[in-house]
Design an enzyme around this catalytic site. Structure first.
Site, mmCIF file in Angstrom:
data_model
loop_
_atom_site.group_PDB
_atom_site.id
_atom_site.type_symbol
_atom_site.label_atom_id
_atom_site.label_comp_id
_atom_site.label_asym_id
_atom_site.label_seq_id
_atom_site.Cartn_x
_atom_site.Cartn_y
_atom_site.Cartn_z
ATOM 1 N N LYS A 10 0.833 -1.203 0.000
ATOM 2 C CA LYS A 10 0.000 0.000 0.000
ATOM 3 C C LYS A 10 0.875 1.263 0.000
ATOM 4 O O LYS A 10 2.076 1.188 0.279
ATOM 5 C CB LYS A 10 -0.915 -0.045 1.229
ATOM 6 N N TYR A 50 -12.575 -2.397 -2.388
ATOM 7 C CA TYR A 50 -13.086 -2.312 -1.016
ATOM 8 C C TYR A 50 -14.614 -2.230 -0.967
ATOM 9 O O TYR A 50 -15.170 -1.743 0.026
ATOM 10 C CB TYR A 50 -12.447 -1.129 -0.299
ATOM 11 N N ASN A 122 -1.770 -0.302 7.322
ATOM 12 C CA ASN A 122 -1.121 -1.577 7.654
ATOM 13 C C ASN A 122 -0.248 -2.127 6.532
ATOM 14 O O ASN A 122 -0.035 -3.310 6.419
ATOM 15 C CB ASN A 122 -2.178 -2.584 8.113
ATOM 16 N N HIS A 125 -1.801 -5.396 1.645
ATOM 17 C CA HIS A 125 -3.071 -6.109 1.529
ATOM 18 C C HIS A 125 -2.757 -7.544 1.153
ATOM 19 O O HIS A 125 -1.835 -7.801 0.387
ATOM 20 C CB HIS A 125 -3.938 -5.484 0.428
ATOM 21 N N GLU A 136 -10.170 -10.568 -6.622
ATOM 22 C CA GLU A 136 -9.170 -9.495 -6.567
ATOM 23 C C GLU A 136 -8.123 -9.633 -7.664
ATOM 24 O O GLU A 136 -7.753 -8.649 -8.305
ATOM 25 C CB GLU A 136 -8.502 -9.482 -5.190
HETATM 26 P P1 IDP Z 1 -7.845 -6.934 5.751
HETATM 27 O O1 IDP Z 1 -7.046 -5.907 4.994
HETATM 28 O O2 IDP Z 1 -7.079 -7.502 6.901
HETATM 29 O O3 IDP Z 1 -8.424 -8.019 4.847
HETATM 30 P P2 IDP Z 1 -10.499 -5.693 5.811
HETATM 31 O O4 IDP Z 1 -11.523 -5.896 6.882
HETATM 32 O O5 IDP Z 1 -10.753 -6.336 4.484
HETATM 33 O O6 IDP Z 1 -9.100 -6.185 6.423
HETATM 34 O O7 IDP Z 1 -10.304 -4.145 5.639
HETATM 35 C C1 IDP Z 1 -9.602 -3.593 4.549
HETATM 36 C C2 IDP Z 1 -8.710 -2.442 5.034
HETATM 37 O O8 IDP Z 1 -9.558 -1.417 5.599
HETATM 38 C C3 IDP Z 1 -7.775 -2.817 6.164
HETATM 39 O O9 IDP Z 1 -6.567 -3.419 5.729
HETATM 40 C C4 IDP Z 1 -7.527 -1.473 6.822
HETATM 41 O O10 IDP Z 1 -6.588 -0.687 6.080
HETATM 42 C C5 IDP Z 1 -8.902 -0.819 6.719
HETATM 43 N N1 IDP Z 1 -9.744 -1.084 7.908
HETATM 44 C C6 IDP Z 1 -10.434 -2.221 8.175
HETATM 45 N N2 IDP Z 1 -11.136 -2.137 9.330
HETATM 46 C C7 IDP Z 1 -10.873 -0.903 9.799
HETATM 47 C C8 IDP Z 1 -11.316 -0.194 10.973
HETATM 48 O O11 IDP Z 1 -12.072 -0.707 11.813
HETATM 49 N N3 IDP Z 1 -10.836 1.071 11.121
HETATM 50 C C9 IDP Z 1 -10.008 1.666 10.221
HETATM 51 N N4 IDP Z 1 -9.564 1.046 9.119
HETATM 52 C C10 IDP Z 1 -9.991 -0.218 8.902
HETATM 53 MG MG MG Z 2 -9.866 -7.905 3.437
#
Ligand code: IDP
Ligand code: MG
Length: 167
Positions: A10, A50, A122, A125, A136
């Site tokens: 990212k 997303y 983070n 992805h 994806e």
């Molecule tokens: P993942 O990336 O671990 O699969 P997802 O639930 O698919 O997690 O969420 C996609 C991205 O959205 C996450 O990697 C993170 O950057 C962001 N995200 C997810 N949940 C939250 C939240 O509760 N607060 C803020 N950002 C979030």
């Molecule tokens: Mg995800």
């Protein structure tokens, strides 16, 4: 079981110069990279990627984040990793979504942070399961960009398609 997974470094990972570190950590898996590119993420691709989060309060910020607006790095590095249990191996090295809850030695635990606006930055992805991986990979890559036949494809002849060729 042999499968394939989409990995994105990212914009925060690129801005923090973490590409090498992340690839080194991922090489622990002994998986193969079968596709890779750097690309600018359009709003359309970001919203499609997303789409499952479109009702979340952080959705708008998340789209800004993945498009690179927050980091002034309008690019993402996209890859397909392929091999035995690729999806689960990469997910487990990546660590939990929330970088504060992620195992400190996971990639997200090592390098992620939560912004003051509450977005989980983070750094990478990774697809969560086979269905998501297929959706994806097909979203981010065309069949001719992937060097192994991971999903059925077909050849078509397109007329009137504008294409950029070297000078
Ligand atoms: P993942 O990336 O671990 O699969 P997802 O639930 O698919 O997690 O969420 C996609 C991205 O959205 C996450 O990697 C993170 O950057 C962001 N995200 C997810 N949940 C939250 C939240 O509760 N607060 C803020 N950002 C979030
Ligand atoms: Mg995800």
């Amino acid at each position: 079981m042999i499968n394939q997974t989409l990995v994105l470094i990212k914009p925060d990972g690129l801005k923090k110069s973490l590409t090498g570190n992340i690839l080194t950590r991922l090489s622990e898996t002994k998986l193969e990279i079968v596709a890779s590119k750097i690309l600018k993420v359009t709003k359309e691709l970001a919203e499609k990627h997303y789409a499952h989060l479109k009702n979340e309060p952080f959705f708008g910020e998340l789209i800004n984040y993945i498009m690179g607006d927050i980091h002034e790095r309008r690019k993402v590095m996209a890859m397909v990793y392929w091999g035995e249990d690729a999806i689960s191996k990469v997910r487990s090295l990546a660590g939990a979504t929330n970088p504060e809850e992620a195992n400190p030695v996971s990639i997200r635990g090592q390098y992620g942070r939560i912004t003051t606006k509450g977005v989980y930055e983070n750094v990478l992805h990774a697809s969560a399961n086979e269905k998501e991986a297929e959706q994806e990979i097909k979203m981010w890559f065309s069949p001719n960009e992937v060097i192994v036949d991971i999903y059925p494809s077909r050849e078509i002849i397109k007329n009137n398609v504008k294409e950029k060729v070297w000078g």
